[in-house]
Design a protein around this motif. Sequence first.
Motif, PDB file in Angstrom:
ATOM      1  N   ASP A 442     -33.017 -49.742  26.409  1.00 55.19           N
ATOM      2  CA  ASP A 442     -32.044 -49.480  27.482  1.00 55.19           C
ATOM      3  C   ASP A 442     -30.896 -48.624  26.944  1.00 55.19           C
ATOM      4  O   ASP A 442     -30.497 -48.760  25.783  1.00 55.19           O
ATOM      5  CB  ASP A 442     -31.456 -50.792  28.008  1.00 55.19           C
ATOM      6  N   ILE A 443     -30.362 -47.757  27.798  1.00 53.73           N
ATOM      7  CA  ILE A 443     -29.221 -46.937  27.406  1.00 53.73           C
ATOM      8  C   ILE A 443     -28.144 -46.964  28.487  1.00 53.73           C
ATOM      9  O   ILE A 443     -28.435 -47.023  29.684  1.00 53.73           O
ATOM     10  CB  ILE A 443     -29.614 -45.475  27.093  1.00 53.73           C
ATOM     11  N   ILE A 444     -26.896 -46.944  28.035  1.00 57.28           N
ATOM     12  CA  ILE A 444     -25.720 -46.867  28.909  1.00 57.28           C
ATOM     13  C   ILE A 444     -25.032 -45.549  28.587  1.00 57.28           C
ATOM     14  O   ILE A 444     -24.653 -45.298  27.435  1.00 57.28           O
ATOM     15  CB  ILE A 444     -24.765 -48.038  28.649  1.00 57.28           C
ATOM     16  N   MET A 445     -24.872 -44.670  29.586  1.00 55.92           N
ATOM     17  CA  MET A 445     -24.312 -43.338  29.375  1.00 55.92           C
ATOM     18  C   MET A 445     -22.975 -43.225  30.100  1.00 55.92           C
ATOM     19  O   MET A 445     -22.904 -43.451  31.313  1.00 55.92           O
ATOM     20  CB  MET A 445     -25.278 -42.265  29.890  1.00 55.92           C
ATOM     21  N   ILE A 446     -21.934 -42.856  29.356  1.00 55.03           N
ATOM     22  CA  ILE A 446     -20.597 -42.696  29.937  1.00 55.03           C
ATOM     23  C   ILE A 446     -20.231 -41.227  29.788  1.00 55.03           C
ATOM     24  O   ILE A 446     -19.984 -40.748  28.680  1.00 55.03           O
ATOM     25  CB  ILE A 446     -19.577 -43.594  29.208  1.00 55.03           C
ATOM     26  N   GLY A 447     -20.213 -40.485  30.894  1.00 50.96           N
ATOM     27  CA  GLY A 447     -20.018 -39.042  30.807  1.00 50.96           C
ATOM     28  C   GLY A 447     -19.216 -38.466  31.953  1.00 50.96           C
ATOM     29  O   GLY A 447     -19.785 -37.858  32.865  1.00 50.96           O
ATOM     30  N   PRO A 448     -17.904 -38.628  31.941  1.00 51.97           N
ATOM     31  CA  PRO A 448     -17.089 -38.002  32.993  1.00 51.97           C
ATOM     32  C   PRO A 448     -17.006 -36.491  32.803  1.00 51.97           C
ATOM     33  O   PRO A 448     -17.121 -35.983  31.682  1.00 51.97           O
ATOM     34  CB  PRO A 448     -15.719 -38.654  32.811  1.00 51.97           C
ATOM     35  N   GLY A 449     -16.791 -35.759  33.893  1.00 52.16           N
ATOM     36  CA  GLY A 449     -16.655 -34.301  33.821  1.00 52.16           C
ATOM     37  C   GLY A 449     -17.883 -33.649  33.227  1.00 52.16           C
ATOM     38  O   GLY A 449     -19.022 -34.029  33.507  1.00 52.16           O
ATOM     39  N   THR A 450     -17.654 -32.653  32.371  1.00 47.15           N
ATOM     40  CA  THR A 450     -18.785 -31.953  31.748  1.00 47.15           C
ATOM     41  C   THR A 450     -19.493 -32.825  30.715  1.00 47.15           C
ATOM     42  O   THR A 450     -20.531 -32.433  30.185  1.00 47.15           O
ATOM     43  CB  THR A 450     -18.305 -30.657  31.070  1.00 47.15           C
ATOM     44  N   GLY A 451     -18.953 -34.014  30.449  1.00 46.09           N
ATOM     45  CA  GLY A 451     -19.643 -34.960  29.579  1.00 46.09           C
ATOM     46  C   GLY A 451     -20.968 -35.427  30.139  1.00 46.09           C
ATOM     47  O   GLY A 451     -21.763 -36.054  29.440  1.00 46.09           O
ATOM     48  N   ILE A 452     -21.235 -35.086  31.403  1.00 46.68           N
ATOM     49  CA  ILE A 452     -22.517 -35.454  31.998  1.00 46.68           C
ATOM     50  C   ILE A 452     -23.665 -34.608  31.440  1.00 46.68           C
ATOM     51  O   ILE A 452     -24.839 -34.990  31.549  1.00 46.68           O
ATOM     52  CB  ILE A 452     -22.467 -35.311  33.537  1.00 46.68           C
ATOM     53  N   ALA A 453     -23.349 -33.464  30.816  1.00 47.45           N
ATOM     54  CA  ALA A 453     -24.386 -32.501  30.415  1.00 47.45           C
ATOM     55  C   ALA A 453     -25.519 -33.123  29.595  1.00 47.45           C
ATOM     56  O   ALA A 453     -26.691 -33.025  29.983  1.00 47.45           O
ATOM     57  CB  ALA A 453     -23.749 -31.326  29.669  1.00 47.45           C
ATOM     58  N   PRO A 454     -25.246 -33.761  28.443  1.00 50.82           N
ATOM     59  CA  PRO A 454     -26.363 -34.289  27.666  1.00 50.82           C
ATOM     60  C   PRO A 454     -27.106 -35.406  28.377  1.00 50.82           C
ATOM     61  O   PRO A 454     -28.288 -35.640  28.117  1.00 50.82           O
ATOM     62  CB  PRO A 454     -25.697 -34.792  26.376  1.00 50.82           C
ATOM     63  N   PHE A 455     -26.435 -36.092  29.310  1.00 51.27           N
ATOM     64  CA  PHE A 455     -27.088 -37.202  29.997  1.00 51.27           C
ATOM     65  C   PHE A 455     -28.043 -36.694  31.088  1.00 51.27           C
ATOM     66  O   PHE A 455     -29.020 -37.373  31.409  1.00 51.27           O
ATOM     67  CB  PHE A 455     -26.042 -38.158  30.548  1.00 51.27           C
ATOM     68  N   ARG A 456     -27.760 -35.528  31.640  1.00 53.10           N
ATOM     69  CA  ARG A 456     -28.761 -34.874  32.492  1.00 53.10           C
ATOM     70  C   ARG A 456     -30.012 -34.590  31.669  1.00 53.10           C
ATOM     71  O   ARG A 456     -31.145 -34.820  32.112  1.00 53.10           O
ATOM     72  CB  ARG A 456     -28.185 -33.576  33.073  1.00 53.10           C
ATOM     73  N   SER A 457     -29.808 -34.100  30.445  1.00 56.40           N
ATOM     74  CA  SER A 457     -30.917 -33.849  29.539  1.00 56.40           C
ATOM     75  C   SER A 457     -31.672 -35.142  29.231  1.00 56.40           C
ATOM     76  O   SER A 457     -32.908 -35.190  29.282  1.00 56.40           O
ATOM     77  CB  SER A 457     -30.386 -33.224  28.243  1.00 56.40           C
ATOM     78  N   PHE A 458     -30.930 -36.206  28.923  1.00 58.86           N
ATOM     79  CA  PHE A 458     -31.551 -37.494  28.597  1.00 58.86           C
ATOM     80  C   PHE A 458     -32.415 -38.007  29.749  1.00 58.86           C
ATOM     81  O   PHE A 458     -33.543 -38.474  29.547  1.00 58.86           O
ATOM     82  CB  PHE A 458     -30.464 -38.534  28.296  1.00 58.86           C
ATOM     83  N   LEU A 459     -31.862 -37.945  30.960  1.00 59.80           N
ATOM     84  CA  LEU A 459     -32.562 -38.519  32.109  1.00 59.80           C
ATOM     85  C   LEU A 459     -33.851 -37.762  32.421  1.00 59.80           C
ATOM     86  O   LEU A 459     -34.896 -38.382  32.687  1.00 59.80           O
ATOM     87  CB  LEU A 459     -31.637 -38.539  33.325  1.00 59.80           C
ATOM     88  N   PHE A 460     -33.792 -36.439  32.379  1.00 58.94           N
ATOM     89  CA  PHE A 460     -35.012 -35.672  32.651  1.00 58.94           C
ATOM     90  C   PHE A 460     -36.038 -35.860  31.535  1.00 58.94           C
ATOM     91  O   PHE A 460     -37.243 -35.887  31.793  1.00 58.94           O
ATOM     92  CB  PHE A 460     -34.677 -34.193  32.850  1.00 58.94           C
ATOM     93  N   GLU A 461     -35.572 -36.008  30.307  1.00 53.31           N
ATOM     94  CA  GLU A 461     -36.494 -36.258  29.194  1.00 53.31           C
ATOM     95  C   GLU A 461     -37.152 -37.624  29.356  1.00 53.31           C
ATOM     96  O   GLU A 461     -38.359 -37.782  29.128  1.00 53.31           O
ATOM     97  CB  GLU A 461     -35.733 -36.188  27.867  1.00 53.31           C
ATOM     98  N   ARG A 462     -36.382 -38.614  29.776  1.00 58.96           N
ATOM     99  CA  ARG A 462     -36.934 -39.964  29.973  1.00 58.96           C
ATOM    100  C   ARG A 462     -37.898 -40.000  31.169  1.00 58.96           C
ATOM    101  O   ARG A 462     -38.849 -40.776  31.174  1.00 58.96           O
ATOM    102  CB  ARG A 462     -35.816 -40.974  30.158  1.00 58.96           C
ATOM    103  N   GLU A 463     -37.638 -39.168  32.154  1.00 57.42           N
ATOM    104  CA  GLU A 463     -38.563 -39.082  33.285  1.00 57.42           C
ATOM    105  C   GLU A 463     -39.937 -38.621  32.816  1.00 57.42           C
ATOM    106  O   GLU A 463     -40.964 -39.088  33.308  1.00 57.42           O
ATOM    107  CB  GLU A 463     -38.016 -38.125  34.344  1.00 57.42           C
ATOM    108  N   GLN A 464     -39.948 -37.694  31.850  1.00 54.97           N
ATOM    109  CA  GLN A 464     -41.205 -37.159  31.331  1.00 54.97           C
ATOM    110  C   GLN A 464     -41.888 -38.124  30.365  1.00 54.97           C
ATOM    111  O   GLN A 464     -43.107 -38.220  30.333  1.00 54.97           O
ATOM    112  CB  GLN A 464     -40.946 -35.827  30.603  1.00 54.97           C
TER     113      GLN A 464
END
Length: 587
Positions: A442-464
């Motif tokens: 399990d992962i908890i991602m805290i990314g306000p503002g442009t901090g969301i960038a790597p978490f978009r990457s994480f989520l799409f990678e986990r989808e695959q």
Amino acid sequence: MLSDDKRNRFLQLLKESTKDEWVWMSGYLSALTQASIGGSVDVSLSPPVSISSNDPSHGNLKAAPIQCSVVYGTETGNSKKLGTELIKKLKELGVQAKLKSTDTYKAKDLKEEEYLFVIVSTHGDGEPPQAAKPFIQILSETKDSLSKVKFAVLGLGDTSYPLFCQTGIDVDSMLQKLGAERIHELGKCDVDFEIVSKPWMAELISKLNTISKTATTQVSKGQQPTATKPSSGGKVVYEGTVVTNLVLNDIGSSKSTRHIEIKSSQPIDYLPGDSAGFLAYNREEEVNRILGLLQTDRETRVTYKGETWMLFDLLRKKVSIRFLPDRVIQKYVTLSKKEIPSGKLDLDVLLTLYPPETKLEVQSFVDILEPIVPRYYSIASSPSAHGEEEVHLTVAEVEIETFTGLKTGFCSGFLATLQEGDTVPFFIQRNNSFRLPSPDTDIIMIGPGTGIAPFRSFLFEREQSGGNGKNWLFFGERNFVSDFYYQTELLELMDTGVLHKLNTAFSRDTKQKVYVQDRMGENALELLKWIENGAIIYLCGSKDPMSKDVDRKLIEILTERTFDTGKDASDYLKELEESGRYIKDVY
């Protein structure tokens, strides 16, 4: 064969170098040669490097095993990785070795060290990583002689910055001034650190091998360290084409944040968590203003770092004219004969506010300037989901009010003006400490503002990749209607079950401002349950004040935990960080 000129220079370098430096050169050239033919670097412990029999420490070492401490100071995790590797090699050698972090190192332990090996990185404007500052302070405040301590330092840095490996240089110098004995030359690693770190470690181990009672001169095949193929040396620069450059904010937003997609004709070697580096150009209007203040022509010829430039091109493409550090300003003080208070100023502002007493000699002026350094942006795409030829960025456009008018941020302004079809070079900056865990964690991602960038990457990678690990995202910005970046994608990821929880905080939508840490507090009980079950916490975004506010909230939440209560909350959070369960990428 070498030309006469190269041979003469080579022989002169050998004459000016010590035997230890010959050993370093030999290892370095060996690594480069093996890399060029696709081979690997041999880091076996034999034959040993001889150490003089009159070494005063030689006799003492026969009496007992060597006691070693490897101290690492890191921001991205590379120093810790190398420290762990060195510990493994030391233990294979038969010596007693401990791995320590610079932020937990105790002052009382310093004078008790026998062999001290420091691996430390340099960040930003020659600054130590945050975690290394306590260790630097210990060295600066130590009054006792360290004459019984033997040491070696390996520095990590980036040659594109002017103060390359400065923290390593400082630590090496401080230890020597305190009386410690340097037993191995300072190593300076560029971004591809294995090119230098591998031979540096091999040479260090070889020296210790000759003076360790428990060492053998040969390593059996079962103990032989695994050979590692070195990297190619130098960054791989990709030529990218902009395929998308759009504003993520809606009408009425008080800011501008862009989503930029760049496509390369070749596969881009990166992983989720990495960043893309860019060398931006200065704006023409600023360069022209500087030329006017210098009272000189744009085609004036100057020399910089051994190359001849037209002044306009140099100021536009090569040297930094924004936010000049104090060391540059103080050099300008010498040239201009002006008194200037300490601080950081843009070059045009400096020339406007503090014009020189007499017309400056252009070449002398150019000589004080420093090169443009890369700017890094977290990659917001996944190679599995978006293809290996693309990188996506989330870039906030910055606007700064200055004495000479409103200016856009240096690199963000450069990227914002790129049009579809424009080409732009970039390279990948590894961040091996900011990586996804196994798909079942399990992962908890805290990314306000442009901090969301790597978490978009994480989520799409986990989808695959699939897996049973749950994903929880905290995102914050100013307004829900205009600033909810990637809203459609995130809701789709919720619908498909990839994103299990999404909590948002929009600070300007309510009378009382609400931030991500407030949402964390509202979900404290569930956060504690996730943490107790082994979830990894990631934080990305601004260092000040956001990351500190999140730290405080996590400590507040952890105070209420009913598990692992042997430590107070702040120590437990530090333990999570040390063990790789609380991982930050803040800027």
